[in-house]
Enzyme design. Sequence first.
Site, PDB file in Angstrom:
ATOM      1  N   ARG A 296       0.909  -1.102   0.279  1.00 10.42           N
ATOM      2  CA  ARG A 296       0.277   0.183   0.124  1.00 10.42           C
ATOM      3  C   ARG A 296       0.928   1.318  -0.268  1.00 10.42           C
ATOM      4  O   ARG A 296       0.143   2.126  -1.034  1.00 10.42           O
ATOM      5  CB  ARG A 296      -1.158  -0.185   1.048  1.00 10.42           C
ATOM      6  N   TYR A 440      -6.952  -1.351  -6.890  1.00 13.79           N
ATOM      7  CA  TYR A 440      -5.712  -1.647  -6.277  1.00 13.79           C
ATOM      8  C   TYR A 440      -5.616  -1.806  -5.115  1.00 13.79           C
ATOM      9  O   TYR A 440      -5.066  -0.849  -4.421  1.00 13.79           O
ATOM     10  CB  TYR A 440      -5.107  -3.137  -7.138  1.00 13.79           C
ATOM     11  N   GLU A 441      -5.264  -2.667  -3.779  1.00 13.40           N
ATOM     12  CA  GLU A 441      -4.196  -3.039  -2.595  1.00 13.40           C
ATOM     13  C   GLU A 441      -5.731  -2.998  -1.604  1.00 13.40           C
ATOM     14  O   GLU A 441      -5.472  -1.700  -1.093  1.00 13.40           O
ATOM     15  CB  GLU A 441      -3.098  -1.829  -2.532  1.00 13.40           C
ATOM     16  N   GLY A 442      -6.969  -2.436  -2.518  1.00 12.34           N
ATOM     17  CA  GLY A 442      -7.692  -2.003  -0.967  1.00 12.34           C
ATOM     18  C   GLY A 442      -8.262  -0.329  -1.906  1.00 12.34           C
ATOM     19  O   GLY A 442      -7.702   0.197  -1.819  1.00 12.34           O
TER      20      GLY A 442
END
Length: 593
Positions: A296, A440-442
């Site tokens: 992140r 992406y990655e949340g």
Amino acid sequence: MPIYHAPLADMRFILNDVFQAEQFWSANEKLAHLDAATAEAILEEMAKFAQNVTLEINRSGDEEGAHFQDGKVTTPAGFKEAFKQYASGGWIGLGADEEWGGQGMPKMLTVLADEMLFATNPSFMLYPLLSVGAGMALSSYASQEQKETYLPKIYSGEWSGTMCLTEPHAGTDLGIIKTKAEPNADGSFNITGTKIFITGGDHDLADNIIHLVLAKTPNAPAGSRGISLFIVPKYLVNADGSLGERNAVSAGSIEHKMGIKASATCVMNFDGAKGFLVGKENEGLAAMFVMMNYERLSMGIQGLGASEFAYQNAAQYATDRLQGRAVTGAQSPEKPADSILVHGDVRRMLLNARANNEASRAFAVYVGQQLDITKFSTDPEAVAKANNRVALLTPIAKAFLTDTAFQACLDAQMCFGGHGYIREWGMEQCVRDLRIAQIYEGTNGVQAQDLIGRKTIKCEGRYLAEYLEDIRDFANGLDPELNFIKDVTLDVATEVEMITQFILERAQENPEFANSAAVDYLHAVGLLSFTYMYARIAKAAFAKPGEFYQNKLALTHYFIQRVLPDINARISKIKAGSEIISGFSEQYFTAQS
């Protein structure tokens, strides 16, 4: 062709002047081997690789894309050779433990090396990035035997790594994954299921791919408490470390995407593939989050890299492009027109991007420093405090840095006018490639919910209170001639403190409130963080001779006057509450007029 010149002077300033990195490293026994000269040499070498290798295959990689044929994935021309050069240079293991063939460099240095690769070729960067993340998860949770088997090969680039979380029906809610892990008599497991959106799920860059897969064992508890983590190699590994038979895992297809087209985003099918448990059963999510927290931050660095690339190209274009005359009269009377740099709106867009880059770089290094404290410090109190700081700032590093970078790239694209929409200038690819970093990655909305929910409300604002204490201590120690940034920093700290208290109170009254306020709150704390970074920048530049340092102070003034006022709008929207949002019926959103 787009240009890129690694901003080494700005990087040195952040490391040496703002954060006094050498002093920080020398105070830590595990980092005492590193000095400013070594760090500078590392950055200079990465600059050469980024400018001469990855930049050269960025556009061609986008145009060719990754290929999928007969169940195999191949990368665009030049990627395999670039990856071998990158791996042979020791770059994959730059921040990895020396025990496993890494170089043990601190995160506050590696974030700057990563920035240059993200600036010049984000698709390429994603391949080694996932390997590094997989290595981190294994380093923290794998057995000694697993570490010895996999880590040296991953960091050498002989093998690569992935993380396999998402399923067609399960994105953010990993607790409902369906991938199964059936135990075998030999202690291994048969992994069966489908994972989607797997970066680097298959490719031709390495001899083996080590998939880290989330799955559920029989009788596992419901929800996220029942998730385990497994190593599932593309090729099984023999006892002597050589490659054995092909495992029952394969790519079913690759996605056709808006951007990062040279990065293979795969659908992965696990058909009773042999897997090996990492750590304890039902504790896989904790291991995966070791990887995800670093990833992140990396997404924020992706934003910074794109914003720096976009700014450099827009600034060069604005300098060269002749259109119209300055309202005060011709500035270049010998030419048919003045450059568009004479126009205030063009300068506004360029300065917005530049202000974002300066603060984002400082913030990335700051978060990297906190991660270094958690990894290298021997002071339990310092480690605990740094862990809290990382927890608080990780969603900001991911979401705020990518949100502001995306806007900076749009501004840079706008400087080109119609040419910004044309492929050869590189701006349209930059915008397309960066958009995914907000997703992406949340998604950034999920990051905002994490900040306001788990990192603020759940701990009753304790993490933020610790952060505010440090910010105030720093601001109060500034020279009186820096009162212009000191006063602003203290005022913003108070504003964020007050709106946080407002959120804590309203969240008790209305469960829907926090979700509706989350994004605005993240941006408010992000602007506070950028203000703090500019306070540190101003202190480092103050009283130093030369245009370079004076420009740092001038940009600090620009940030205060032209960027920071957005915090007032964010706070006003939070105070407006959630009623206007939740008041619409579900039918309203689908009703046809």
